[in-house]
Motif scaffolding. Structure first.
Motif, mmCIF file in Angstrom:
data_model
loop_
_atom_site.group_PDB
_atom_site.id
_atom_site.type_symbol
_atom_site.label_atom_id
_atom_site.label_comp_id
_atom_site.label_asym_id
_atom_site.label_seq_id
_atom_site.Cartn_x
_atom_site.Cartn_y
_atom_site.Cartn_z
ATOM 1 N N ILE A 1 0.864 -1.178 0.000
ATOM 2 C CA ILE A 1 0.000 0.000 0.000
ATOM 3 C C ILE A 1 0.897 1.223 0.000
ATOM 4 O O ILE A 1 1.943 1.242 0.658
ATOM 5 C CB ILE A 1 -0.922 0.019 1.232
ATOM 6 C CG1 ILE A 1 -1.925 -1.137 1.183
ATOM 7 C CG2 ILE A 1 -1.687 1.336 1.330
ATOM 8 C CD1 ILE A 1 -2.797 -1.244 2.425
ATOM 9 N N MET A 2 0.508 2.226 -0.749
ATOM 10 C CA MET A 2 1.240 3.492 -0.756
ATOM 11 C C MET A 2 0.879 4.302 0.493
ATOM 12 O O MET A 2 -0.202 4.132 1.068
ATOM 13 C CB MET A 2 0.898 4.290 -2.018
ATOM 14 C CG MET A 2 1.804 5.500 -2.258
ATOM 15 S SD MET A 2 3.519 5.051 -2.588
ATOM 16 C CE MET A 2 3.378 4.408 -4.281
ATOM 17 N N LEU A 3 1.771 5.151 0.918
ATOM 18 C CA LEU A 3 1.528 6.018 2.072
ATOM 19 C C LEU A 3 0.253 6.827 1.876
ATOM 20 O O LEU A 3 0.031 7.422 0.825
ATOM 21 C CB LEU A 3 2.710 6.975 2.263
ATOM 22 C CG LEU A 3 2.559 8.029 3.368
ATOM 23 C CD1 LEU A 3 2.486 7.377 4.736
ATOM 24 C CD2 LEU A 3 3.714 9.026 3.305
ATOM 25 N N ARG A 4 -0.608 6.821 2.910
ATOM 26 C CA ARG A 4 -1.845 7.576 2.890
ATOM 27 C C ARG A 4 -1.772 8.686 3.937
ATOM 28 O O ARG A 4 -1.286 8.473 5.050
ATOM 29 C CB ARG A 4 -3.029 6.657 3.186
ATOM 30 C CG ARG A 4 -3.203 5.537 2.184
ATOM 31 C CD ARG A 4 -4.095 4.431 2.732
ATOM 32 N NE ARG A 4 -5.389 4.933 3.151
ATOM 33 C CZ ARG A 4 -6.288 4.221 3.828
ATOM 34 N NH1 ARG A 4 -6.015 2.978 4.183
ATOM 35 N NH2 ARG A 4 -7.448 4.742 4.161
ATOM 36 N N ARG B 1 5.893 13.716 -4.855
ATOM 37 C CA ARG B 1 5.488 12.428 -5.418
ATOM 38 C C ARG B 1 4.074 12.054 -4.974
ATOM 39 O O ARG B 1 3.264 11.555 -5.766
ATOM 40 C CB ARG B 1 6.460 11.334 -4.987
ATOM 41 C CG ARG B 1 7.812 11.374 -5.683
ATOM 42 C CD ARG B 1 7.684 11.087 -7.164
ATOM 43 N NE ARG B 1 8.978 10.876 -7.800
ATOM 44 C CZ ARG B 1 9.186 10.841 -9.093
ATOM 45 N NH1 ARG B 1 8.146 11.036 -9.915
ATOM 46 N NH2 ARG B 1 10.384 10.638 -9.593
ATOM 47 N N LEU B 2 3.770 12.280 -3.695
ATOM 48 C CA LEU B 2 2.450 11.935 -3.187
ATOM 49 C C LEU B 2 1.371 12.788 -3.849
ATOM 50 O O LEU B 2 0.306 12.281 -4.229
ATOM 51 C CB LEU B 2 2.415 12.115 -1.668
ATOM 52 C CG LEU B 2 3.232 11.095 -0.867
ATOM 53 C CD1 LEU B 2 3.337 11.506 0.585
ATOM 54 C CD2 LEU B 2 2.615 9.703 -0.979
ATOM 55 N N ARG B 3 1.631 14.063 -4.010
ATOM 56 C CA ARG B 3 0.651 14.930 -4.681
ATOM 57 C C ARG B 3 0.476 14.523 -6.134
ATOM 58 O O ARG B 3 -0.625 14.578 -6.677
ATOM 59 C CB ARG B 3 1.089 16.390 -4.573
ATOM 60 C CG ARG B 3 1.085 16.931 -3.140
ATOM 61 C CD ARG B 3 1.382 18.419 -3.099
ATOM 62 N NE ARG B 3 1.476 18.900 -1.721
ATOM 63 C CZ ARG B 3 2.606 19.150 -1.081
ATOM 64 N NH1 ARG B 3 3.787 18.953 -1.709
ATOM 65 N NH2 ARG B 3 2.602 19.561 0.164
ATOM 66 N N GLU B 4 1.551 14.111 -6.747
ATOM 67 C CA GLU B 4 1.502 13.660 -8.136
ATOM 68 C C GLU B 4 0.569 12.455 -8.280
ATOM 69 O O GLU B 4 -0.134 12.320 -9.292
ATOM 70 C CB GLU B 4 2.917 13.292 -8.582
ATOM 71 C CG GLU B 4 3.040 12.645 -9.955
ATOM 72 C CD GLU B 4 4.449 12.148 -10.196
ATOM 73 O OE1 GLU B 4 4.601 10.983 -10.627
ATOM 74 O OE2 GLU B 4 5.405 12.905 -9.934
ATOM 75 N N MET B 5 0.528 11.598 -7.266
ATOM 76 C CA MET B 5 -0.296 10.398 -7.328
ATOM 77 C C MET B 5 -1.747 10.632 -6.916
ATOM 78 O O MET B 5 -2.580 9.743 -7.044
ATOM 79 C CB MET B 5 0.314 9.303 -6.439
ATOM 80 C CG MET B 5 1.593 8.710 -7.017
ATOM 81 S SD MET B 5 2.228 7.333 -6.022
ATOM 82 C CE MET B 5 3.002 8.218 -4.679
ATOM 83 N N LYS C 1 -3.355 16.770 -4.835
ATOM 84 C CA LYS C 1 -3.687 16.829 -3.409
ATOM 85 C C LYS C 1 -2.764 15.904 -2.617
ATOM 86 O O LYS C 1 -2.153 15.004 -3.168
ATOM 87 C CB LYS C 1 -5.150 16.407 -3.198
ATOM 88 C CG LYS C 1 -6.164 17.323 -3.878
ATOM 89 C CD LYS C 1 -7.582 16.896 -3.596
ATOM 90 C CE LYS C 1 -7.926 15.583 -4.269
ATOM 91 N NZ LYS C 1 -9.353 15.217 -4.083
ATOM 92 N N GLU C 2 -2.689 16.164 -1.318
ATOM 93 C CA GLU C 2 -1.853 15.306 -0.471
ATOM 94 C C GLU C 2 -2.487 13.942 -0.262
ATOM 95 O O GLU C 2 -1.792 12.965 0.012
ATOM 96 C CB GLU C 2 -1.612 16.001 0.879
ATOM 97 C CG GLU C 2 -0.728 17.242 0.731
ATOM 98 C CD GLU C 2 -0.699 18.090 1.984
ATOM 99 O OE1 GLU C 2 -1.329 17.689 2.992
ATOM 100 O OE2 GLU C 2 -0.066 19.158 1.956
ATOM 101 N N GLY D 1 -1.214 7.325 -11.675
ATOM 102 C CA GLY D 1 -0.165 7.999 -12.427
ATOM 103 C C GLY D 1 1.065 7.141 -12.628
ATOM 104 O O GLY D 1 1.141 6.001 -12.151
ATOM 105 N N PRO D 2 2.062 7.676 -13.342
ATOM 106 C CA PRO D 2 3.254 6.898 -13.707
ATOM 107 C C PRO D 2 4.009 6.319 -12.522
ATOM 108 O O PRO D 2 4.457 5.172 -12.575
ATOM 109 C CB PRO D 2 4.110 7.919 -14.479
ATOM 110 C CG PRO D 2 3.137 8.932 -14.974
ATOM 111 C CD PRO D 2 2.066 9.027 -13.944
ATOM 112 N N TYR D 3 4.153 7.102 -11.466
ATOM 113 C CA TYR D 3 4.931 6.615 -10.323
ATOM 114 C C TYR D 3 4.228 5.462 -9.622
ATOM 115 O O TYR D 3 4.843 4.436 -9.303
ATOM 116 C CB TYR D 3 5.192 7.755 -9.338
ATOM 117 C CG TYR D 3 6.341 7.480 -8.393
ATOM 118 C CD1 TYR D 3 7.648 7.713 -8.796
ATOM 119 C CD2 TYR D 3 6.124 6.987 -7.107
ATOM 120 C CE1 TYR D 3 8.715 7.456 -7.936
ATOM 121 C CE2 TYR D 3 7.173 6.735 -6.242
ATOM 122 C CZ TYR D 3 8.472 6.970 -6.666
ATOM 123 O OH TYR D 3 9.522 6.720 -5.826
ATOM 124 N N ALA D 4 2.918 5.623 -9.397
ATOM 125 C CA ALA D 4 2.143 4.552 -8.769
ATOM 126 C C ALA D 4 2.153 3.299 -9.640
ATOM 127 O O ALA D 4 2.283 2.177 -9.145
ATOM 128 C CB ALA D 4 0.722 5.018 -8.506
#
Length: 358
Positions: A262-265, A292-296, A300-301, A314-317
């Motif tokens: 899971i990605m950081l929430r 990076r988090l906003r990008e995903m 938004k955060e 997005g690409p990173y996720a």
């Protein structure tokens, strides 16, 4: 002004501040009066209060969760993981999601009795119960209160399936209950490993077992025949996500059968708490991580939209998801575990109830 509470020494805690929750009418703020008190500050110690729950099983209708019900023996968590998405729940109690969350705990010793009553209800329909989805049932105060163990006894006696998520090594105490349940297809356990770096882990998760100790937990559970999942969660961009493959490999070597990530929430108060922590411990990469988090999450955060909140977009996720898929394929890990058995369930017989003649 220093963001740390100046009334206590907070060594061994992850949160940097103790701001009031979002429902409070008044905020509190530490003020530097010019006197240096670093040498005589008392330690910020854990305090536990008792709560008597009227109900215990919590139901959800979230389409992106693999369970529809959960139980939590404790409110708050002494492990103190700075990133914990459950921190905002402390605001409902009139407490801070910051330091209060990891120091002002609530135990629910009558929970096993309430659980037994709810399982015995005629309207109850069996399905796996999740434990540890909000706060860790094997946090340090479980050693004193034993609520989780008593809940397991109720579930075992009723042959009720249960999925447990924990970082706490105290789970090894309960192998005598979990192993027989596993033989009947009634239990699986997820062990969360955020990083293999002991120093980083201590900063993020100050009172949780060290990463190497969690791998020992996996090994001991697996050796007892208990299905274990290695959970590489949460992945923090530019901080822990480079370790994804190594975490999965270490879990596999220890005996894990399945894996997840899971990605950081950053819901509600978690975002400012994590940003304070990054500014204190990793100022050189704080901006990159938040970017990076906003990008995903569409700028938004955090985006709480179902099916996006756990991993972002997005690409990173997508790249992290592809790395995970390739790693578990190479390691022979599965992403899904076999379903647990629900057909063995027998409703508990409450004290004083008339027994069936059948």
């Amino acid at each position: 002004m220093d963001r740390e509470e100046n009334m206590y020494r907070i060594k061994g805690r992850a949160a940097v501040s103790n701001d009031a929750g979002r429902f409070e009418r008044h905020a509190r703020e530490a003020v530097d009066d010019g006197w240096q008190r670093d040498d005589d500050l008392p330690v910020l110690r854990t305090q536990t209060r008792i709560e008597t729950p009227r109900s215990f099983i919590t139901y959800n209708r979230s389409p992106d969760l693999p369970f529809d019900r959960s139980i939590n023996p404790y409110r708050g968590c002494e492990h103190g993981c700075v990133y914990c998405f459950a921190r905002p729940s402390h605001a409902y109690l009139g407490l801070s999601p910051g330091l209060d969350f990891e120091t002002q705990l609530i135990a629910r010793p009558d929970a096993p009795t309430v659980l037994q009553r709810e399982l015995a209800a005629k309207r109850y329909k069996v399905a796996p119960i999740a434990i540890g989805t909000n706060t860790d049932p094997y946090q340090p105060i479980e050693k004193q209160h034993g609520i989780m163990r008593d809940c397991l006894k109720v579930l075992s006696d009723a042959a009720h399936p249960v999925a447990i998520v924990t970082k706490g090594s105290l789970i090894e105490r309960d192998i005598d209950i979990l192993a027989p349940m596993a033989q009947r297809g009634l239990v699986r356990v997820g062990i969360s490993v955020t990083s293999l770096d002991a120093k980083l882990s201590r900063l993020m998760e100050p009172r949780a077992p060290a990463p190497v100790r969690r791998l020992v937990m996996i090994r001991r559970l697996a050796e007892a025949g208990i299905p274990v999942r290695i959970m590489a969660s949460p992945m923090i961009p530019a901080l822990t996500d480079p370790e994804l493959e190594a975490i999965l490999a270490a879990g596999k070597d220890a005996g894990a059968r399945t894996a997840s990530w899971i990605m950081l929430r950053l819901p509600q108060e978690v975002s400012p708490l994590v940003q304070e922590w990054l500014a204190l411990h990793y100022p050189d990469r704080a901006a990159r991580i938040m970017s990076r988090l906003r990008e995903m999450h569409g700028g938004k955060e955090y985006d709480a939209t179902w099916h996006r909140r756990m991993r972002g977009e997005g690409p990173y996720a997508d790249m992290v998801a592809q790395r995970f898929a390739l790693a578990i394929k190479r390691l022979g890990l599965k992403s899904n575990a076999p379903p647990m058995r629900c057909d063995l369930f027998r409703a508990p017989v409450l004290p004083g109830a008339q027994l069936s003649l059948l």
